[in-house]
Design an enzyme around this catalytic site. Sequence first.
Site, PDB file in Angstrom:
ATOM      1  N   HIS A   1       0.836  -1.197   0.000  1.00  0.00           N
ATOM      2  CA  HIS A   1       0.000   0.000   0.000  1.00  0.00           C
ATOM      3  C   HIS A   1       0.875   1.253   0.000  1.00  0.00           C
ATOM      4  O   HIS A   1       1.656   1.463   0.912  1.00  0.00           O
ATOM      5  CB  HIS A   1      -0.924   0.011   1.225  1.00  0.00           C
ATOM      6  CG  HIS A   1      -2.122  -0.888   1.047  1.00  0.00           C
ATOM      7  ND1 HIS A   1      -3.309  -0.683   1.688  1.00  0.00           N
ATOM      8  CD2 HIS A   1      -2.304  -1.982   0.273  1.00  0.00           C
ATOM      9  CE1 HIS A   1      -4.178  -1.608   1.323  1.00  0.00           C
ATOM     10  NE2 HIS A   1      -3.582  -2.411   0.474  1.00  0.00           N
TER      11      HIS A   1
ATOM     12  N   TYR B   1     -10.040   5.880   5.669  1.00  0.00           N
ATOM     13  CA  TYR B   1     -10.403   6.321   7.018  1.00  0.00           C
ATOM     14  C   TYR B   1     -11.377   7.482   6.836  1.00  0.00           C
ATOM     15  O   TYR B   1     -10.999   8.513   6.288  1.00  0.00           O
ATOM     16  CB  TYR B   1      -9.166   6.818   7.778  1.00  0.00           C
ATOM     17  CG  TYR B   1      -8.147   5.749   8.107  1.00  0.00           C
ATOM     18  CD1 TYR B   1      -7.248   5.267   7.153  1.00  0.00           C
ATOM     19  CD2 TYR B   1      -8.053   5.239   9.398  1.00  0.00           C
ATOM     20  CE1 TYR B   1      -6.310   4.300   7.472  1.00  0.00           C
ATOM     21  CE2 TYR B   1      -7.115   4.273   9.728  1.00  0.00           C
ATOM     22  CZ  TYR B   1      -6.247   3.805   8.764  1.00  0.00           C
ATOM     23  OH  TYR B   1      -5.312   2.846   9.080  1.00  0.00           O
TER      24      TYR B   1
ATOM     25  N   PRO C   1      -6.740   0.852  17.924  1.00  0.00           N
ATOM     26  CA  PRO C   1      -6.335   0.275  16.636  1.00  0.00           C
ATOM     27  C   PRO C   1      -6.123   1.267  15.489  1.00  0.00           C
ATOM     28  O   PRO C   1      -5.500   0.903  14.488  1.00  0.00           O
ATOM     29  CB  PRO C   1      -7.490  -0.681  16.300  1.00  0.00           C
ATOM     30  CG  PRO C   1      -8.660  -0.159  17.070  1.00  0.00           C
ATOM     31  CD  PRO C   1      -8.106   0.468  18.306  1.00  0.00           C
TER      32      PRO C   1
ATOM     33  N   LYS D   1      -0.801   0.212  14.894  1.00  0.00           N
ATOM     34  CA  LYS D   1       0.568   0.212  15.404  1.00  0.00           C
ATOM     35  C   LYS D   1       0.935  -1.021  16.237  1.00  0.00           C
ATOM     36  O   LYS D   1       2.115  -1.288  16.455  1.00  0.00           O
ATOM     37  CB  LYS D   1       0.793   1.454  16.284  1.00  0.00           C
ATOM     38  CG  LYS D   1       0.983   2.737  15.514  1.00  0.00           C
ATOM     39  CD  LYS D   1       2.445   3.004  15.278  1.00  0.00           C
ATOM     40  CE  LYS D   1       2.707   4.051  14.228  1.00  0.00           C
ATOM     41  NZ  LYS D   1       2.583   3.594  12.855  1.00  0.00           N
TER      42      LYS D   1
ATOM     43  N   TYR E   1       2.901   6.486   9.666  1.00  0.00           N
ATOM     44  CA  TYR E   1       2.091   5.349   9.208  1.00  0.00           C
ATOM     45  C   TYR E   1       2.950   4.231   8.632  1.00  0.00           C
ATOM     46  O   TYR E   1       2.737   3.058   8.943  1.00  0.00           O
ATOM     47  CB  TYR E   1       1.050   5.824   8.181  1.00  0.00           C
ATOM     48  CG  TYR E   1      -0.094   4.847   8.033  1.00  0.00           C
ATOM     49  CD1 TYR E   1      -1.293   5.049   8.701  1.00  0.00           C
ATOM     50  CD2 TYR E   1       0.033   3.707   7.249  1.00  0.00           C
ATOM     51  CE1 TYR E   1      -2.344   4.144   8.603  1.00  0.00           C
ATOM     52  CE2 TYR E   1      -1.000   2.793   7.140  1.00  0.00           C
ATOM     53  CZ  TYR E   1      -2.184   3.017   7.814  1.00  0.00           C
ATOM     54  OH  TYR E   1      -3.207   2.117   7.711  1.00  0.00           O
TER      55      TYR E   1
HETATM   56  C1  PHB Z   1      -7.486  -3.699   9.958  1.00  0.00           C
HETATM   57  O1  PHB Z   1      -7.368  -4.093   8.791  1.00  0.00           O
HETATM   58  O2  PHB Z   1      -8.051  -4.369  10.829  1.00  0.00           O
HETATM   59  C2  PHB Z   1      -6.977  -2.364  10.317  1.00  0.00           C
HETATM   60  C3  PHB Z   1      -6.355  -1.595   9.350  1.00  0.00           C
HETATM   61  C4  PHB Z   1      -5.908  -0.320   9.669  1.00  0.00           C
HETATM   62  C5  PHB Z   1      -6.090   0.168  10.945  1.00  0.00           C
HETATM   63  C6  PHB Z   1      -6.707  -0.607  11.908  1.00  0.00           C
HETATM   64  C7  PHB Z   1      -7.159  -1.871  11.600  1.00  0.00           C
HETATM   65  O3  PHB Z   1      -5.683   1.425  11.222  1.00  0.00           O
END
Ligand code: PHB
Length: 413
Positions: free
Chosen positions: A92, A221, A310, A314, A402
Site C-alpha cells: 500500500h 479512514y 487500533p 501500530k 504510518y
Molecule cells: C485492519 O485491517 O483491521 C486495520 C487496518 C488499519 C487500521 C486498523 C485496523 O488502522
Amino acid sequence: MKPGFRRIHSSRNGSMMTQHIRTQVGILGAGPAGLLLAHLLHKAGIDSVVIDTKSREEIEGTVKAGIVESPAAEVLSQSGVSDRIYSEGMKHDGIEFHFDGTAHRFDFQKHTGKSAYLYPQHEVLKDLIAARIRDGVTPLFSHTATAILDAESSQPRIVGTNAVGEGFEIAADIVVGADGSSSVARSFVNKDRNSSYFREYPFAWYGVLVKAPPSFDELIYSRSEDGFVLISTRDRDVQRMYFQCDPELDAASVSDEEIWRKLQAGIAGVELTRGPIFRKDVLRFRSFVAKELRNGHVFLMGDAAHTVPPTGAKGMNLAFSDVLWLNEALREYFRSGSESLMDAYPENAMKRIWKAQHFSYWMTTMLHVAPDASEFDKKRQLGELRSVTESAAANAYLSEGYVGWDYEADDWR
Ligand code: PHB
C-alpha cells in the site's frame, strides 16, 4: 552456554507428573513478539522455550489485523523469517482520509519512499511458527503459565499446566512476558494494578469480516457526523470494515442490513462491495502502558507491556521495537554477562512506546466524533483535518508515522 542448550526431564509427585525444562530464555506467549524474539535469539545461538495457552490451530486460524510497517517487513524478511510478506502481501503506497465531502490521499511513496504492507498478523504468525519448526524448536502450545517463581532472582521459573493437566516448570536465566493484553507475567513485574498509565475512549469499533473482494485498493479512514468508518481488507477475498459504535453495544444485536447502512452512510462516494458477513465483533479502545518493563530477570514486551487503540495499526509493529531492544540486551548478556543493555531496555523501549501512543491517540481523536462532542469540538476537528491534509509537512509527518519510523536497535541480522 552452548547453542541449543536445553535439558528436559520428568518427575512425579503422587499422581501429578511434572515436566522440568531448563533453557536460557523462557518466553510466555507465541504471538508475534515472543516468536520473533525466539527467532532472533536462535540466530545468536541462544536457546529459548516459547509457550502459549492456545493451540497452534487456534493461533494460526484466528483472523487478525494486518498492516505491517516498512521496517517491520524488513525485519521479517532480512532476518530470514519469510519473504511472503513481499510476494503475497498487498503493498500500500497510500491511504485516504474522507471528511466533509472531500477525499484526501496521503502519498507514502512521495513523502517517505516507503510503503505499508497489508499482510494479516495470522500470516505473520504462520511464518514465525514455521521458522521455529524449521530451527527444530517448536513452541509448546496448549501450555498455560500460572506463575513466575523467584522473579527477582537470576534463575526465575515459569510454572503451569499443559492441555492434559500435567505440570511443567521452565527454569531459565531470563523470563520474557510476551503474553498479550491479559498477561500473566505482568503482575510479576508490576505488583499493583495502579502501576500503569491508562486511558479509555467513549467509543469502540463495530467490526465485520465480509466474504467479498476489496471495495477499494487502499484503506479509507472516513470521518462523518455519524462517526468513523474504516474500509480495510484481509486478502483478495475478504474485507474487514468497521464503524464507530458505543462500547456497550452487543455485537449480535445488529442486523446485516443495519451494518451495511452504517458502513455505506459513513463512506459517501465509494460503492461498497457486499457479500456474506461471517464475523461481527466490538473492539474497545484503550491506551495502556505498564510503568515497569523489568523486574530482575523478568521482562515485558508487546501487548503485555502496552496497548494502543487500533487506529493506525501500530500494535504489532510497536511490539517489534521492544523485541529488537530486548534481543540486543539479551545477546549482550549471554555474550559477556553484562547487564548494561538489560538495564537500558525500559528507557530505550519507552521512547517508541510513547511515540506510538501519541500517533494512535492522534489518529483516533482526529477521526472519531466523541458522543459528547460540542459544535465547537466538531468544527475544530474539521479545522484539524483541513490543516493536516493541506500541509505538505503534515502529509509527510503522517506518512512517516504510518509507514513506520526506523527501528533504532540494529543488532538483529
Ligand atoms: C485492519 O485491517 O483491521 C486495520 C487496518 C488499519 C487500521 C486498523 C485496523 O488502522
